[in-house]
Design a protein around this motif. Structure first.
Motif, PDB file in Angstrom:
ATOM      1  N   GLU A 263     -34.234  11.164 -70.497  1.00  0.00           N
ATOM      2  CA  GLU A 263     -33.912  11.426 -71.900  1.00  0.00           C
ATOM      3  C   GLU A 263     -33.266  12.796 -72.105  1.00  0.00           C
ATOM      4  OE1 GLU A 263     -37.682  11.074 -73.739  1.00  0.00           O
ATOM      5  OE2 GLU A 263     -37.878   8.903 -73.415  1.00  0.00           O
ATOM      6  N   LEU A 264     -33.242  13.627 -71.085  1.00  0.00           N
ATOM      7  CA  LEU A 264     -32.705  14.985 -71.207  1.00  0.00           C
ATOM      8  C   LEU A 264     -31.187  14.984 -71.042  1.00  0.00           C
ATOM      9  CD1 LEU A 264     -35.353  16.906 -69.052  1.00  0.00           C
ATOM     10  CD2 LEU A 264     -35.229  16.794 -71.553  1.00  0.00           C
ATOM     11  N   PRO A 265     -30.502  16.027 -71.553  1.00  0.00           N
ATOM     12  CA  PRO A 265     -29.045  16.119 -71.373  1.00  0.00           C
ATOM     13  C   PRO A 265     -28.678  16.234 -69.890  1.00  0.00           C
ATOM     14  CG  PRO A 265     -29.828  17.661 -73.046  1.00  0.00           C
ATOM     15  CD  PRO A 265     -31.040  17.121 -72.384  1.00  0.00           C
ATOM     16  N   GLU A 266     -27.481  15.800 -69.566  1.00  0.00           N
ATOM     17  CA  GLU A 266     -27.014  15.827 -68.169  1.00  0.00           C
ATOM     18  C   GLU A 266     -27.083  17.229 -67.557  1.00  0.00           C
ATOM     19  OE1 GLU A 266     -25.395  14.601 -64.512  1.00  0.00           O
ATOM     20  OE2 GLU A 266     -26.225  13.441 -66.174  1.00  0.00           O
ATOM     21  N   PRO A 267     -26.603  18.306 -68.247  1.00  0.00           N
ATOM     22  CA  PRO A 267     -26.694  19.641 -67.639  1.00  0.00           C
ATOM     23  C   PRO A 267     -28.140  20.050 -67.335  1.00  0.00           C
ATOM     24  CG  PRO A 267     -25.182  19.666 -69.499  1.00  0.00           C
ATOM     25  CD  PRO A 267     -25.898  18.349 -69.551  1.00  0.00           C
ATOM     26  N   THR A 268     -29.070  19.649 -68.211  1.00  0.00           N
ATOM     27  CA  THR A 268     -30.479  19.997 -67.967  1.00  0.00           C
ATOM     28  C   THR A 268     -31.009  19.291 -66.732  1.00  0.00           C
ATOM     29  OG1 THR A 268     -30.859  20.348 -70.324  1.00  0.00           O
ATOM     30  CG2 THR A 268     -32.804  19.958 -68.954  1.00  0.00           C
ATOM     31  N   ARG A 269     -30.646  18.003 -66.589  1.00  0.00           N
ATOM     32  CA  ARG A 269     -31.123  17.260 -65.406  1.00  0.00           C
ATOM     33  C   ARG A 269     -30.542  17.861 -64.130  1.00  0.00           C
ATOM     34  NH1 ARG A 269     -29.528  11.774 -65.583  1.00  0.00           N
ATOM     35  NH2 ARG A 269     -28.258  12.069 -67.440  1.00  0.00           N
ATOM     36  N   LEU A 270     -29.282  18.312 -64.177  1.00  0.00           N
ATOM     37  CA  LEU A 270     -28.681  18.925 -62.988  1.00  0.00           C
ATOM     38  C   LEU A 270     -29.339  20.284 -62.702  1.00  0.00           C
ATOM     39  CD1 LEU A 270     -26.567  18.413 -60.845  1.00  0.00           C
ATOM     40  CD2 LEU A 270     -24.879  19.554 -62.290  1.00  0.00           C
ATOM     41  N   TRP A 271     -29.693  21.010 -63.766  1.00  0.00           N
ATOM     42  CA  TRP A 271     -30.399  22.278 -63.568  1.00  0.00           C
ATOM     43  C   TRP A 271     -31.774  22.027 -62.939  1.00  0.00           C
ATOM     44  CZ3 TRP A 271     -35.027  24.394 -64.928  1.00  0.00           C
ATOM     45  CH2 TRP A 271     -35.162  25.776 -64.740  1.00  0.00           C
TER      46      TRP A 271
END
Length: 913
Positions: A263-271
């Motif tokens: 459910e998190l934004p893509e940049p957050t998941r990559l971080w």
């Protein structure tokens, strides 16, 4: 101001146990505890609560990280770094080992147990300033060297102001590595506590029936109760209750976290993937990697708001399962991209080892360049003493190596390193992946030598019985290519033959003798001298062999510590073949001291074991028992079951039932250890002589003497002579006496001169016997063979009694009884007592070995005797792998029990002769 955290539910007993451990550390009673449990069960919470509630303790922490799992001593370095100011107060050799292990200094790679002793000393020193709590969470992610050292320290804590708390997943620590460490298995909360936690954590009220069902289905797992309960519908609970299988908490939690992460934004998941891949939580590295990946500065914000991570100086995930979900929930292409960025950053930060690890994780399929980087990282790990890590890194390098001989060579090197580290199962797995047909002759020889080492370690009977023949095949493969390796293999062929002895297959003593003699001419040097002496010992008549054997023994006497460790134990065969037990024991004691100083635990274990065998001849069973106790204590220290340490020959000497000794001996023979069987049978034969069962002893020794095997048979000859003389078979044993007299004329040591004279007295007529008895006692008095001296007094006293010279007989028999009592030889003591009573003297009963030492525990007695010999607390601690604090603790108890106030008085109460 933050609101206080609510109290922990249902963990009163556990917290009391941890509190008692920490309180003991404050009061100078060190201890350790391993907390084991499934994910989410509350291990970290209990650690934090117990340490937070403790007062007056300094806390140092070092949690396990997956990225460091192949970096030797990585966790240990973080644990001990805050204590560096105490390095100057621990023994120099230990401090050097710690600095090399940490990569701060260069030098010979230290054994991990020398590092362990250094850490024990360092913690003890730090504890003198303030009580110390060492806290290690996620122990299942520790690098193997750090885990071994922490377990070693945990097993040795006694009188230090130190507590070690280690937490790990329930079944993710190898039992062999943490054996002997006190364990607390953390289960789920009781039903009432689970329901209370669920109710307290819920955003809205929960139906009581549903709450009980959730508590049951989660097994009382606190994290599952808090994070999963709101997702479990009544229908799910009813469905799960129809199955006998428990709810898979770990799997369910990871799935739950993956859904939340999705459910998190893509940049957050990559971080989050970047933080998970870096895994040590280094905020600087993670931020730099995020920049390299083009992520916005606020990429972590959504994860923080969701309470999945906390970001301060370091990044910490809510739970290891969150990190796993963040890592495995992303596509493989993203994982490789992140590892590639981290690899570059690690190199820029001077961490080539971590850079290589990340590069390997970024690679798909073989890559020669990355494989070479992994090999360099492996060599660096080995240079710090990280043998298990080196083996694992080499194995990964092999996986990355393009198919061909290069891959097999790296697998072979990995397997050799694993064997050297004692990881025989890992070595066997690696060997199974080698394509032998692609190996060159030298590598094939190395593989054969490796197989022998694995067979001996794993107790493979077939491998043990054929070990010498296998070593000779390896030597043939080295012939004409690597002379040094050929000579090493030939020396090893002799040493492993002594293990299987007469039971060895596919090799004969004459064949081995000829081969080692040929090998002596390959290259001049110490090994050539050793091989020439072994060949002479096997092939030449005794008078011709003695000068050659003496030259090799002189070489060993003149060798420095490093050379002694390299040469192994071939000197035992030569010195015993020369009847020079004093030199043999001195060499072994020097080797043991050198092994302790170098932290070479396997060499120390073998050397102490040999000393326990030799001391039966040298100082007697009591001294043998002391070395056996040291072997047992050493094996406890490194995590093995020391109670399985059994000196079978000592059992026979000390009065164990015949059938027990025979049963143990047959088990050893079935495992290929013919040498152990021979020692046991020799001990039983001596026991039969002591018990007056001369005919049984004669029949036991007769086939053993006929099946001659180097110096082993030499030392059976005087027993064979006494048994035959007393069993009415004097003519049968006269050739044995002739051999003894030949040995005596050439060797001229007090020991052989004494036993030869004693044996001659037994076969001489009454007119000549006394002369031989007196000569035997004179020679043996100048030797250290206390048991043989006692036996000379005994048989002389028996002869005097038969000659009706009772007063003189009593004098000899009293001397014999006193010696047998002091050296703890009960069967011979009983025989001497019977003979003395037959002269008309009343003899008060004394238990063999009875002395002031009876009041002491085995470890207290060992410490006391070493102190009586003049050793310092630091020296005793290094010998027994305990801290100087613990030595002082034991000595205070010894002084109190024995009623002494100084080491001088201790030496008077515990004579060391």
């Amino acid at each position: 101001m933050d609101a206080p955290s609510p109290p922990i539910l249902g963990r009163t007993d556990e917290l009391e146990r941890l509190g008692a451990l920490l309180g003991g550390a404050r009061n100078g009673h060190g201890g350790a505890l391993l907390i084991r449990g499934e994910p989410g069960i509350g291990k970290s919470t209990i650690l934090d609560e117990a340490v937070g509630a403790a007062r007056g303790l300094r806390v140092v922490r070092a949690d396990g990280y997956e990225a460091e799992a192949a970096m030797p001593f990585a966790a240990l370095q973080r644990l001990t770094a805050p204590l560096a100011e105490h390095l100057a107060s621990i023994p120099t050799r230990q401090a050097e080992a710690l600095r090399i292990a940490a990569g701060l200094d260069r030098g010979n790679p230290p054994d991990r147990f020398l590092v362990g002793l250094g850490v024990l000393s360092l913690l003890a020193a730090a504890g003198e300033d303030a009580p110390l709590a060492c806290v290690i969470d996620d122990g299942h992610l520790l690098d193997p060297e750090s885990l071994d050292v922490i377990a070693f320290v945990a097993r040795r804590l006694q009188a230090e102001r130190v507590a070690v708390l280690l937490a790990a997943r329930a079944d993710e620590l190898p039992e062999t590595r943490i054996a002997g460490v006190s364990t607390l298995r953390l289960g789920g909360l009781a039903a009432l506590d689970a329901v209370q936690l669920l109710t307290r954590s819920a955003d809205e009220s929960i139906d009581p029936y549903l709450a009980v069902r959730i508590a049951e289905e989660t097994g009382g797992n606190p994290l599952a109760l808090v994070d999963l309960a709101h997702e479990l519908t009544a229908r799910e609970l009813i469905a799960s209750s129809l199955s006998e299988e428990p709810l898979p908490i770990g799997e369910r939690l990871e799935t739950h976290y993956r859904e939340r992460l999705a459910e998190l934004p893509e940049p957050t998941r990559l971080w989050l993937l970047t933080a998970a891949a870096e895994s040590t939580g280094d905020r600087t590295v993670i931020d730099a990697a995020a920049v390299g990946l083009g992520l916005p500065p606020d990429a972590s914000s959504a994860a923080e708001r969701s309470d999945l991570v906390s970001v301060h100086d370091t990044v910490r995930f809510r739970h290891p399962l969150v990190r796993l979900a963040a890592y495995h929930g992303m596509p493989a292409v993203d994982r490789r991209r992140v590892h590639e960025v981290l690899s570059t950053l690690m190199v820029d930060h001077g961490r080539d080892d971590l850079g290589a690890w990340h590069a390997a994780s970024a690679t798909v399929g073989p890559d020669a360049d990355v494989a070479a980087r992994m090999e360099r990282a492996a060599d660096a790990a080995g240079g710090r003493g990280g043998l298990v890590s080196r083996a694992r890194l080499l194995a990964r390098a092999a996986e990355l190596t393009p198919d061909g001989p290069g891959r097999d060579l790296r697998l072979l090197a990995a397997a050799e390193t694993a064997t050297a580290a004692g990881a025989a199962q890992l070595a066997a797995e690696l060997v199974g992946r080698i394509d032998v047909a692609r190996l060159d002759p030298v590598s094939q020889g190395r593989l054969l030598m490796l197989r022998v080492g694995m067979a001996l370690f794993l107790g493979d009977a077939e491998g043990v019985l054929t070990a010498s023949a296998t070593m000779l095949r390896a030597a043939e493969l080295f012939h004409g290519l690597v002379p040094d390796l050929e000579q090493r293999a030939l020396l090893a062929a002799f040493e492993v033959l002594l293990t299987a002895e007469w039971a060895a297959r596919d090799v004969t003593l004459p064949d081995l003798g000829r081969r080692v003699t040929e090998g002596a001419d390959l290259v001049d040097g110490p090994r050539a001298i050793a091989l020439r002496a072994i060949g002479a010992h096997i092939l030449l008549p005794y008078p011709e062999a003695v000068p050659i054997m003496r030259r090799a023994v002189d070489l060993l006497v003149a060798a420095d510590d490093a050379e002694l460790l390299e040469f192994g134990n071939f000197g035992v065969a030569l010195t015993m073949g020369l009847w020079d037990v004093e030199t043999c024991v001195r060499l072994l004691e020097r080797t043991a001291a050198a092994a302790r100083d170098a932290g070479a635990i396997q060499v120390l274990d073998t050397t102490l074991w040999l000393l326990s065998l030799l001391e039966l001849l040298h100082s007697g069973p009591a001294a043998s028992a002391q070395y056996t106790a040291q072997v047992r204590d050493l094996r406890h220290a490194i995590g093995y079951d020391g109670e399985q340490v059994v000196n079978v020959s000592y059992l026979a000497w000390s009065g164990a039932p015949y059938e027990v000794v025979e049963q143990v001996a047959e088990q050893a023979l079935a495992a290929g250890f013919g040498g152990v069987w021979t020692l046991a049978m020799t001990g039983l034969g001596i026991r039969e002589i002591a018990d007056g069962r001369y005919r049984d002893a004669f029949h036991r020794f007769e086939p053993m003497v006929e099946r001659a095997f180097l110096q082993v048979t030499y030392q059976q000859l005087p027993e064979y002579v006494e048994a035959g003389a007393r069993a009415g078979r004097p003519e049968a044993v006269r050739p044995a006496l002739a051999r003894l007299q030949l040995f005596a004329s050439e060797s001229r040591t007090p020991w052989i001169l004494g036993v030869a004279e004693r044996s001659a007295a037994l076969l001489a007529g009454d007119d000549d016997s006394e002369r031989h008895y007196r000569a035997a006692i004179e020679h043996l008095t100048r030797s250290a063979a206390r048991a043989d001296l006692g036996r000379a007094h005994l048989v002389y006293g028996e002869w005097l009694r038969r000659m009706k010279r009772r007063r003189e007989a009593r004098e000899q028999l009293r001397l014999a009884l006193d010696l047998f009592t002091r050296i703890a030889a009960p069967a011979f003591a009983a025989r001497a007592r019977r003979e003395l009573e037959a002269t008309g003297e009343h003899v008060p009963h004394r238990e063999p070995g009875g002395s002031a030492a009876e009041a002491l525990t085995p470890q207290e007695e060992t410490v006391a005797r070493m102190a009586a010999e003049g050793r310092t607390n630091a020296e005793i601690g290094a010998t027994l792998f305990i801290s100087a604090n613990t030595v002082d603790y034991h000595l205070r108890k010894v002084f109190r029990k024995l009623g002494v106030t100084s080491r001088r008085q201790l030496a008077e109460r515990l004579p060391t002769d």
